[in-house]
Design an enzyme around this catalytic site. Structure first.
Site, PDB file in Angstrom:
ATOM      1  N   LYS A   1      -2.959   8.159 -13.125  1.00  0.00           N
ATOM      2  CA  LYS A   1      -2.491   7.028 -12.323  1.00  0.00           C
ATOM      3  C   LYS A   1      -2.910   7.225 -10.864  1.00  0.00           C
ATOM      4  O   LYS A   1      -2.378   8.080 -10.172  1.00  0.00           O
ATOM      5  CB  LYS A   1      -0.968   6.886 -12.368  1.00  0.00           C
ATOM      6  CG  LYS A   1      -0.536   5.535 -11.781  1.00  0.00           C
ATOM      7  CD  LYS A   1       0.945   5.450 -11.473  1.00  0.00           C
ATOM      8  CE  LYS A   1       1.294   6.030 -10.135  1.00  0.00           C
ATOM      9  NZ  LYS A   1       0.650   5.349  -8.990  1.00  0.00           N
TER      10      LYS A   1
ATOM     11  N   GLU B   1       0.895  19.723  -6.123  1.00  0.00           N
ATOM     12  CA  GLU B   1       0.217  20.036  -4.860  1.00  0.00           C
ATOM     13  C   GLU B   1       0.811  19.090  -3.843  1.00  0.00           C
ATOM     14  O   GLU B   1       0.583  17.884  -3.906  1.00  0.00           O
ATOM     15  CB  GLU B   1      -1.295  19.879  -5.020  1.00  0.00           C
ATOM     16  CG  GLU B   1      -2.077  20.552  -3.919  1.00  0.00           C
ATOM     17  CD  GLU B   1      -2.457  19.597  -2.807  1.00  0.00           C
ATOM     18  OE1 GLU B   1      -1.685  19.518  -1.813  1.00  0.00           O
ATOM     19  OE2 GLU B   1      -3.486  18.925  -2.936  1.00  0.00           O
TER      20      GLU B   1
ATOM     21  N   CYS C   1      -3.782  16.797   3.214  1.00  0.00           N
ATOM     22  CA  CYS C   1      -2.626  17.717   3.128  1.00  0.00           C
ATOM     23  C   CYS C   1      -2.918  19.042   3.801  1.00  0.00           C
ATOM     24  O   CYS C   1      -2.009  19.739   4.221  1.00  0.00           O
ATOM     25  CB  CYS C   1      -2.175  17.893   1.684  1.00  0.00           C
ATOM     26  SG  CYS C   1      -3.528  18.150   0.562  1.00  0.00           S
TER      27      CYS C   1
ATOM     28  N   GLU D   1       5.293  16.617   8.162  1.00  0.00           N
ATOM     29  CA  GLU D   1       3.918  16.176   7.927  1.00  0.00           C
ATOM     30  C   GLU D   1       3.775  14.736   8.416  1.00  0.00           C
ATOM     31  O   GLU D   1       4.503  13.850   7.962  1.00  0.00           O
ATOM     32  CB  GLU D   1       3.639  16.269   6.425  1.00  0.00           C
ATOM     33  CG  GLU D   1       2.212  15.946   6.073  1.00  0.00           C
ATOM     34  CD  GLU D   1       1.927  16.184   4.593  1.00  0.00           C
ATOM     35  OE1 GLU D   1       2.730  15.766   3.752  1.00  0.00           O
ATOM     36  OE2 GLU D   1       0.877  16.782   4.296  1.00  0.00           O
TER      37      GLU D   1
HETATM   38  P1  ADP Z   1       2.192   9.348  -0.015  1.00  0.00           P
HETATM   39  O1  ADP Z   1       3.460   9.642   0.726  1.00  0.00           O
HETATM   40  O2  ADP Z   1       1.041  10.124   0.459  1.00  0.00           O
HETATM   41  O3  ADP Z   1       1.951   7.881  -0.249  1.00  0.00           O
HETATM   42  P2  ADP Z   1       3.427   9.717  -2.490  1.00  0.00           P
HETATM   43  O4  ADP Z   1       3.935  11.053  -2.827  1.00  0.00           O
HETATM   44  O5  ADP Z   1       4.385   8.657  -2.113  1.00  0.00           O
HETATM   45  O6  ADP Z   1       2.372   9.970  -1.405  1.00  0.00           O
HETATM   46  O7  ADP Z   1       2.526   9.127  -3.639  1.00  0.00           O
HETATM   47  C1  ADP Z   1       1.586   9.859  -4.363  1.00  0.00           C
HETATM   48  C2  ADP Z   1       1.499   9.312  -5.755  1.00  0.00           C
HETATM   49  O8  ADP Z   1       2.793   9.396  -6.343  1.00  0.00           O
HETATM   50  C3  ADP Z   1       1.101   7.835  -5.852  1.00  0.00           C
HETATM   51  O9  ADP Z   1       0.257   7.678  -6.979  1.00  0.00           O
HETATM   52  C4  ADP Z   1       2.424   7.137  -6.086  1.00  0.00           C
HETATM   53  O10 ADP Z   1       2.299   5.948  -6.811  1.00  0.00           O
HETATM   54  C5  ADP Z   1       3.152   8.160  -6.910  1.00  0.00           C
HETATM   55  N1  ADP Z   1       4.610   8.037  -6.879  1.00  0.00           N
HETATM   56  C6  ADP Z   1       5.401   7.651  -5.865  1.00  0.00           C
HETATM   57  N2  ADP Z   1       6.696   7.640  -6.240  1.00  0.00           N
HETATM   58  C7  ADP Z   1       6.737   8.040  -7.527  1.00  0.00           C
HETATM   59  C8  ADP Z   1       7.778   8.250  -8.494  1.00  0.00           C
HETATM   60  N3  ADP Z   1       9.044   8.026  -8.204  1.00  0.00           N
HETATM   61  N4  ADP Z   1       7.423   8.670  -9.726  1.00  0.00           N
HETATM   62  C9  ADP Z   1       6.133   8.901 -10.035  1.00  0.00           C
HETATM   63  N5  ADP Z   1       5.111   8.724  -9.181  1.00  0.00           N
HETATM   64  C10 ADP Z   1       5.400   8.298  -7.939  1.00  0.00           C
END
Ligand code: ADP
Length: 501
Positions: A178, A253, A287, A388
């Site tokens: 995804k 990560e 990161c 961050e």
């Molecule tokens: P950023 O803060 O850099 O946007 P995130 O950690 O929010 O990073 O997102 C990284 C990935 O995790 C994206 O693919 C996002 O769709 C997914 N994501 C965000 N929230 C969830 C969740 N509750 N469960 C699974 N995947 C998630």
């Protein structure tokens, strides 16, 4: 039909619900195209396809060397479509063309190298042999874990997709990927390349959709064996909790607040340019961004002077334009986050020495651009030195001696990477004491498919890349072969079985 469809069970298709979303070019604010928006039902369907493909051994049952040949064909396919991928990746993520080109090259490199490592999995690893209670032969065999899901962020969309898919596929797993909602496009092209290279139907699936719904299905579905996630520490913690219910393997990560330590014997030209690259590469949305610059009192003013001179020459511009050093951040949301941190920095008493504002000149009017920002007089306890930011913002902290530098460097919840600029012998001593999964000395941001990568502390769990990273996509099975298969020779210990006479 959407422009970028889901790839499930070997076929491109729209979401079950028919819903779509738009992917936005962060440099212009304009839509690139419509993307099928997977819901939980699409995720479940992709997982079922991956499960069926795994269980009938159409991929998992092949020899690693054979899978390696298919991965090499994927690398070739990426190379052939490199110009198209580069352009798409730049438009979707806001990467400069130079960065996007490097990402596409890296994507192929990962598939090629992981393909080579795959053959190594064919050989059982012999273990020390024992002769009591009888002669035996012991070895470790590596099995694929099963169905892996991969959830990735928006800063290196194609690279991250390639890292996760190359490792999962090399080890013989089935996988559902995804991409992040912000950057969903290049993964569709990659899925085409993977299909054309001969990965069997159902083994590799790509679904674009929102994290909280689609992503959570990928973590909670009982048919999934492993979750590989790259993203924020906050979401990583949530994923770990969700994965605990079915005891799924996880590699995480997560975030970083990486220090770059400048030693007083560093080559000033190298240290200044290196520090800028470390902090501002891809607008700091990395990161491993070296967002804390630790400078000794002895050379502080001179170093900061040079740094500000060089930062003043950086060019904020369209990522497609030659000479642009700083493109947009990925979204309006990220723009707001970065500007909010800049405000916090000022409120907490740091000196805003450069940048600090959104840039909207001319063609940049509707994009999400932030001027490269330098904060000086930053202390280790300030929010901007602890959290961050994921934007073009560097904080300069002073230190007195090497001891002090190590203390400040290790003084966050993170431990992803660190940099040291200075004489090798002294820098290596410091490297021994830094809590970081990667330490670069007189270099920065160097990742390679052969080198393990991952975090200490809250920067993650497990390692990616290299043979170590590949092993995270396997289960280790110890096989003990009793060479003597006669009953009369067995001398078991617990006395419950009558001993033969
Ligand atoms: P950023 O803060 O850099 O946007 P995130 O950690 O929010 O990073 O997102 C990284 C990935 O995790 C994206 O693919 C996002 O769709 C997914 N994501 C965000 N929230 C969830 C969740 N509750 N469960 C699974 N995947 C998630």
């Amino acid at each position: 039909m959407s422009d970028f469809q889901l790839f499930i069970d070997g076929r491109f298709r729209d979401a079950e619900s028919g819903e779509t979303f738009q992917s936005i070019n962060p440099a212009t604010g304009e839509a690139i195209g419509t993307v099928a928006k997977a819901g939980a039902e699409d995720a479940a369907r992709a997982i079922d396809a991956a499960r069926a493909a795994f269980d009938d051994h159409r991929w998992s049952g092949r020899r690693g060397s054979d899978r390696g040949r298919v991965l090499a064909a994927i690398a070739k396919g990426i190379k052939e479509r490199a110009p198209e991928l580069t352009e798409l990746e730049s438009r979707d993520s806001g990467a400069t063309l130079a960065k996007a080109k490097a990402d596409v090259g890296g994507a192929g490199f990962w598939f090629r190298v992981m393909g080579e490592y795959a053959a190594r999995l064919d050989d059982p690893e012999p273990l020390p042999q024992t002769i009591a209670p009888g002669p035996s032969y012991n070895y470790v065999k590596r099995d694929p874990v099963g169905v892996c899901t991969a959830i990735i962020p928006w800063n290196f969309p194609l690279q991250m997709a390639s890292w996760k898919l190359s490792m999962a596929l090399a080890a013989g797993n089935s996988v559902v990927l995804k991409p992040a909602e912000e950057t969903p496009c290049s993964a569709t092209v990659l899925a085409e390349i993977i299909r054309d290279a001969g990965v069997p139907q159902g083994v590799c699936n790509v679904i674009q959709g929102p994290g909280p719904v689609t992503g959570e299905e990928l973590i909670t579905n009982p048919s999934v064996d492993k979750v590989a996630f790259t993203g924020s520490t906050e979401v990583g913690k949530h994923i770990m909790k969700l994965a605990a219910n079915t005891v799924k393997k996880t590699t995480l990560e997560l975030g970083g607040k990486c220090p770059q330590i400048v030693l007083d014997d560093a080559d000033p030209e190298l240290a200044v340019d290196g520090a800028i690259y470390g902090a501002f590469f891809h607008q700091g949305q990395v990161c491993t961004a070296g967002s804390r610059l630790l400078v000794p009192d002895a050379i502080h003013d001179e170093f900061v002077g040079r740094l500000l001179e060089r930062v003043a020459t950086m060019r904020v511009g369209l990522p497609t334009e030659k000479g642009t050093t700083t493109g947009p951040v990925v979204s309006q949301k990220q723009l707001d986050t970065v500007l909010n941190y800049i405000e916090i920095g000022q409120k907490e008493g740091a000196t805003l020495a450069a940048g600090g504002q959104r840039v909207t000149d001319g063609e940049l009017e509707n994009g999400f651009f932030v001027a490269p920002t330098v904060f000086t007089d930053v202390t280790a306890d300030m929010t901007i030195a602890q959290e961050e930011i994921f934007g073009p913002v560097v904080t300069v902290l002073r230190y007195s001696d090497d001891e002090d530098a190590v203390r400040i460097a290790n003084g966050t919840v993170y431990g992803l990477a660190a940099g040291v600029w200075g004489s090798p012998a002294r820098a290596m001593k410091l490297a021994d004491r830094l809590q970081a999964g990667t330490v670069w000395i007189n270099e920065y941001h160097l990742l390679n498919p052969h080198y393990p990568f991952g975090g200490y502390k809250q920067s993650g769990i497990g390692r990616e890349h290299g043979y170590l990273g590949l092993l995270e996509y396997t289960e280790a099975k110890h096989v003990h072969l009793g060479v003597d298969n006669r009953r009369s020779t067995k001398r078991w210990f617990d006395g419950t079985i009558p001993q033969p006479r």
